[in-house]
Motif scaffolding. Structure first.
Motif, PDB file in Angstrom:
ATOM      1  N   ILE A   1     -38.789 -29.568 -18.526  1.00 49.95           N
ATOM      2  CA  ILE A   1     -38.454 -28.202 -18.925  1.00 49.95           C
ATOM      3  C   ILE A   1     -38.933 -27.991 -20.354  1.00 49.95           C
ATOM      4  CG2 ILE A   1     -36.602 -26.516 -19.226  1.00 49.95           C
ATOM      5  CD1 ILE A   1     -34.936 -28.089 -17.240  1.00 49.95           C
ATOM      6  N   PRO A   2     -39.805 -27.018 -20.597  1.00 52.41           N
ATOM      7  CA  PRO A   2     -40.328 -26.803 -21.955  1.00 52.41           C
ATOM      8  C   PRO A   2     -39.224 -26.471 -22.955  1.00 52.41           C
ATOM      9  CG  PRO A   2     -41.606 -25.576 -20.323  1.00 52.41           C
ATOM     10  CD  PRO A   2     -40.385 -26.090 -19.615  1.00 52.41           C
ATOM     11  N   HIS A   3     -39.388 -26.990 -24.162  1.00 55.40           N
ATOM     12  CA  HIS A   3     -38.510 -26.688 -25.299  1.00 55.40           C
ATOM     13  C   HIS A   3     -37.074 -27.193 -25.105  1.00 55.40           C
ATOM     14  CE1 HIS A   3     -41.874 -24.262 -26.447  1.00 55.40           C
ATOM     15  NE2 HIS A   3     -41.687 -23.417 -25.471  1.00 55.40           N
ATOM     16  N   ILE A   4     -36.884 -28.134 -24.189  1.00 53.73           N
ATOM     17  CA  ILE A   4     -35.576 -28.764 -24.004  1.00 53.73           C
ATOM     18  C   ILE A   4     -35.722 -30.243 -24.334  1.00 53.73           C
ATOM     19  CG2 ILE A   4     -33.735 -29.355 -22.392  1.00 53.73           C
ATOM     20  CD1 ILE A   4     -33.761 -26.421 -23.027  1.00 53.73           C
ATOM     21  N   ASP A   5     -34.994 -30.698 -25.327  1.00 57.41           N
ATOM     22  CA  ASP A   5     -35.024 -32.107 -25.715  1.00 57.41           C
ATOM     23  C   ASP A   5     -33.664 -32.729 -25.438  1.00 57.41           C
ATOM     24  OD1 ASP A   5     -37.673 -32.071 -26.715  1.00 57.41           O
ATOM     25  OD2 ASP A   5     -36.968 -31.143 -28.561  1.00 57.41           O
ATOM     26  N   VAL A   6     -33.660 -33.866 -24.787  1.00 58.96           N
ATOM     27  CA  VAL A   6     -32.421 -34.580 -24.476  1.00 58.96           C
ATOM     28  C   VAL A   6     -32.476 -35.947 -25.139  1.00 58.96           C
ATOM     29  CG1 VAL A   6     -30.890 -35.421 -22.663  1.00 58.96           C
ATOM     30  CG2 VAL A   6     -32.288 -33.376 -22.262  1.00 58.96           C
ATOM     31  N   LEU A   7     -31.505 -36.230 -26.006  1.00 63.33           N
ATOM     32  CA  LEU A   7     -31.479 -37.481 -26.755  1.00 63.33           C
ATOM     33  C   LEU A   7     -30.098 -38.119 -26.675  1.00 63.33           C
ATOM     34  CD1 LEU A   7     -33.282 -36.301 -30.045  1.00 63.33           C
ATOM     35  CD2 LEU A   7     -34.296 -37.600 -28.168  1.00 63.33           C
ATOM     36  N   PRO A   8     -30.025 -39.447 -26.806  1.00 64.81           N
ATOM     37  CA  PRO A   8     -28.718 -40.094 -26.955  1.00 64.81           C
ATOM     38  C   PRO A   8     -28.208 -39.910 -28.380  1.00 64.81           C
ATOM     39  CG  PRO A   8     -30.461 -41.721 -27.076  1.00 64.81           C
ATOM     40  CD  PRO A   8     -31.124 -40.415 -26.773  1.00 64.81           C
ATOM     41  N   ASN A   9     -27.000 -40.380 -28.644  1.00 66.43           N
ATOM     42  CA  ASN A   9     -26.412 -40.234 -29.985  1.00 66.43           C
ATOM     43  C   ASN A   9     -27.313 -40.804 -31.071  1.00 66.43           C
ATOM     44  OD1 ASN A   9     -24.185 -39.141 -28.753  1.00 66.43           O
ATOM     45  ND2 ASN A   9     -22.971 -41.010 -28.817  1.00 66.43           N
ATOM     46  N   ALA A  10     -27.949 -41.935 -30.773  1.00 69.45           N
ATOM     47  CA  ALA A  10     -28.783 -42.606 -31.772  1.00 69.45           C
ATOM     48  C   ALA A  10     -29.997 -41.778 -32.167  1.00 69.45           C
ATOM     49  CB  ALA A  10     -29.229 -43.969 -31.246  1.00 69.45           C
ATOM     50  N   GLY A  11     -30.400 -40.808 -31.342  1.00 72.24           N
ATOM     51  CA  GLY A  11     -31.589 -40.015 -31.638  1.00 72.24           C
ATOM     52  C   GLY A  11     -31.317 -38.767 -32.459  1.00 72.24           C
ATOM     53  N   LEU A  12     -30.075 -38.522 -32.822  1.00 67.25           N
ATOM     54  CA  LEU A  12     -29.727 -37.317 -33.589  1.00 67.25           C
ATOM     55  C   LEU A  12     -30.449 -37.322 -34.930  1.00 67.25           C
ATOM     56  CD1 LEU A  12     -27.855 -34.796 -33.655  1.00 67.25           C
ATOM     57  CD2 LEU A  12     -26.195 -36.227 -34.856  1.00 67.25           C
ATOM     58  N   ASN A  13     -31.161 -36.224 -35.235  1.00 63.63           N
ATOM     59  CA  ASN A  13     -31.896 -36.137 -36.491  1.00 63.63           C
ATOM     60  C   ASN A  13     -31.997 -34.690 -36.941  1.00 63.63           C
ATOM     61  OD1 ASN A  13     -34.844 -35.059 -35.760  1.00 63.63           O
ATOM     62  ND2 ASN A  13     -34.134 -36.403 -34.104  1.00 63.63           N
ATOM     63  N   VAL A  14     -32.232 -34.496 -38.226  1.00 68.34           N
ATOM     64  CA  VAL A  14     -32.227 -33.165 -38.833  1.00 68.34           C
ATOM     65  C   VAL A  14     -33.381 -32.311 -38.320  1.00 68.34           C
ATOM     66  CG1 VAL A  14     -32.511 -31.904 -41.002  1.00 68.34           C
ATOM     67  CG2 VAL A  14     -30.994 -33.892 -40.899  1.00 68.34           C
ATOM     68  N   TYR A  15     -34.569 -32.880 -38.213  1.00 67.00           N
ATOM     69  CA  TYR A  15     -35.749 -32.093 -37.831  1.00 67.00           C
ATOM     70  C   TYR A  15     -35.565 -31.459 -36.461  1.00 67.00           C
ATOM     71  CZ  TYR A  15     -40.594 -31.038 -36.588  1.00 67.00           C
ATOM     72  OH  TYR A  15     -41.735 -30.402 -36.190  1.00 67.00           O
ATOM     73  N   ASP A  16     -35.123 -32.247 -35.478  1.00 66.76           N
ATOM     74  CA  ASP A  16     -34.943 -31.703 -34.132  1.00 66.76           C
ATOM     75  C   ASP A  16     -33.800 -30.693 -34.082  1.00 66.76           C
ATOM     76  OD1 ASP A  16     -37.032 -33.036 -32.927  1.00 66.76           O
ATOM     77  OD2 ASP A  16     -35.840 -34.806 -32.448  1.00 66.76           O
ATOM     78  N   ILE A  17     -32.771 -30.905 -34.901  1.00 69.46           N
ATOM     79  CA  ILE A  17     -31.666 -29.938 -34.951  1.00 69.46           C
ATOM     80  C   ILE A  17     -32.166 -28.594 -35.457  1.00 69.46           C
ATOM     81  CG2 ILE A  17     -29.499 -29.341 -36.124  1.00 69.46           C
ATOM     82  CD1 ILE A  17     -28.795 -32.304 -36.127  1.00 69.46           C
ATOM     83  N   LEU A  18     -32.941 -28.605 -36.530  1.00 68.46           N
ATOM     84  CA  LEU A  18     -33.375 -27.358 -37.159  1.00 68.46           C
ATOM     85  C   LEU A  18     -34.388 -26.596 -36.309  1.00 68.46           C
ATOM     86  CD1 LEU A  18     -33.738 -28.445 -40.900  1.00 68.46           C
ATOM     87  CD2 LEU A  18     -31.822 -27.267 -39.813  1.00 68.46           C
ATOM     88  N   ARG A  19     -35.234 -27.295 -35.572  1.00 71.41           N
ATOM     89  CA  ARG A  19     -36.263 -26.589 -34.812  1.00 71.41           C
ATOM     90  C   ARG A  19     -35.764 -26.095 -33.459  1.00 71.41           C
ATOM     91  NH1 ARG A  19     -39.900 -29.386 -31.297  1.00 71.41           N
ATOM     92  NH2 ARG A  19     -39.098 -31.407 -30.647  1.00 71.41           N
ATOM     93  N   ALA A  20     -34.552 -26.468 -33.077  1.00 73.39           N
ATOM     94  CA  ALA A  20     -33.968 -25.980 -31.826  1.00 73.39           C
ATOM     95  C   ALA A  20     -33.130 -24.730 -32.097  1.00 73.39           C
ATOM     96  CB  ALA A  20     -33.105 -27.067 -31.185  1.00 73.39           C
ATOM     97  N   ASP A  21     -33.135 -23.815 -31.135  1.00 80.31           N
ATOM     98  CA  ASP A  21     -32.298 -22.617 -31.272  1.00 80.31           C
ATOM     99  C   ASP A  21     -30.829 -22.938 -31.021  1.00 80.31           C
ATOM    100  OD1 ASP A  21     -34.519 -21.105 -31.856  1.00 80.31           O
ATOM    101  OD2 ASP A  21     -34.795 -20.379 -29.799  1.00 80.31           O
ATOM    102  N   LYS A  22     -30.580 -23.838 -30.088  1.00 82.04           N
ATOM    103  CA  LYS A  22     -29.204 -24.220 -29.746  1.00 82.04           C
ATOM    104  C   LYS A  22     -29.051 -25.734 -29.870  1.00 82.04           C
ATOM    105  CE  LYS A  22     -27.916 -20.042 -28.359  1.00 82.04           C
ATOM    106  NZ  LYS A  22     -26.872 -19.263 -29.052  1.00 82.04           N
ATOM    107  N   LEU A  23     -27.931 -26.145 -30.436  1.00 81.99           N
ATOM    108  CA  LEU A  23     -27.573 -27.558 -30.478  1.00 81.99           C
ATOM    109  C   LEU A  23     -26.422 -27.777 -29.517  1.00 81.99           C
ATOM    110  CD1 LEU A  23     -27.677 -30.425 -31.631  1.00 81.99           C
ATOM    111  CD2 LEU A  23     -26.172 -29.664 -33.477  1.00 81.99           C
TER     112      LEU A  23
END
Length: 212
Positions: A170-192
């Motif tokens: 699915i485009p623009h959907i990123d799924v990560l475990p807890n260890a993958g949490l990072n600022v860059y991916d948080i900021l570039r996503a519309d929803k967390l």
């Protein structure tokens, strides 16, 4: 602060109390976020760019012409940068572009990124993210109903195998475990989107750091 918890089908699933120290920062510091993003993207750079130096150029090293009597400048090799086919002066070399950033600055930037999503109303807490079958079309339809068109989903300690397979196309959907949490991916996503397990892990992570 208190936030409602939903299920993947959109139904309510109670409330969760979020730590103000992690999700309730109101004065968001853009300078911290910028420092973290620059640090993270610099670490990603491969740094494998390289040009040939004079000792690596395959052109002849024979003296071009005699030293005196030609009326021209004195040259000793066609490998010099000023000649066509010569080497490049001061070109890029293989190196690491990364630089150090204090752990406290990284932790603070992550808290500000999480708080920025909560402040903007773009933080969503779900009960769990798991599906019985890895059906991309069905999951895309669910995301559409929820309004998750560009989202970062933190699934917990591990990503459910079926959910991860269904969401990866699915485009623009990123799924990560807890260890993958990072600022860059948080900021570039519309929803967390955080699961309850992810919220607990994040708060426990920061409480351990404060205790230390």
């Amino acid at each position: 602060m208190k936030l409602s918890v939903i299920k993947l089908d959109g139904k309510a699933s109670g409330d969760v109390e979020l730590s103000d120290a992690v999700f309730g920062i109101t004065d968001i510091r853009g300078d911290l976020l910028a420092r973290y993003v620059n640090w993270q993207l610099a670490k990603r750079r491969a740094g494998t760019h390289k040009v040939q130096t004079r000792n690596e150029n395959s052109r002849t090293g024979k003296k071009m012409y005699k030293q005196k009597g030609t009326g021209g400048a004195r040259h000793g090799s066609r490998r010099a940068p000023q000649f066509v086919g010569g080497s490049r002066a001061f070109g890029p070399i293989v190196r690491d572009h990364g630089f150090s950033l204090p752990k406290k600055v990284r932790a603070l930037a992550l808290r500000h990124a999480l708080s920025s999503k909560a402040k903007a109303g773009d933080l969503i807490v779900v009960d769990t993210v798991s599906v019985k079958e890895p059906k991309t079309a069905k999951l895309r339809e669910q995301f559409g109903k929820l309004g998750w068109t560009k989202a970062l989903i933190i699934a917990g300690p591990e990503v459910d195998a079926n959910f991860g397979m269904a969401a990866r196309n699915i485009p623009h959907i990123d799924v990560l475990p807890n260890a993958g949490l990072n600022v860059y991916d948080i900021l570039r996503a519309d929803k967390l989107v955080l699961t309850k397990a992810a919220v607990e892990a994040i708060e426990a992570r920061f409480s351990e750091k404060e205790a230390a």
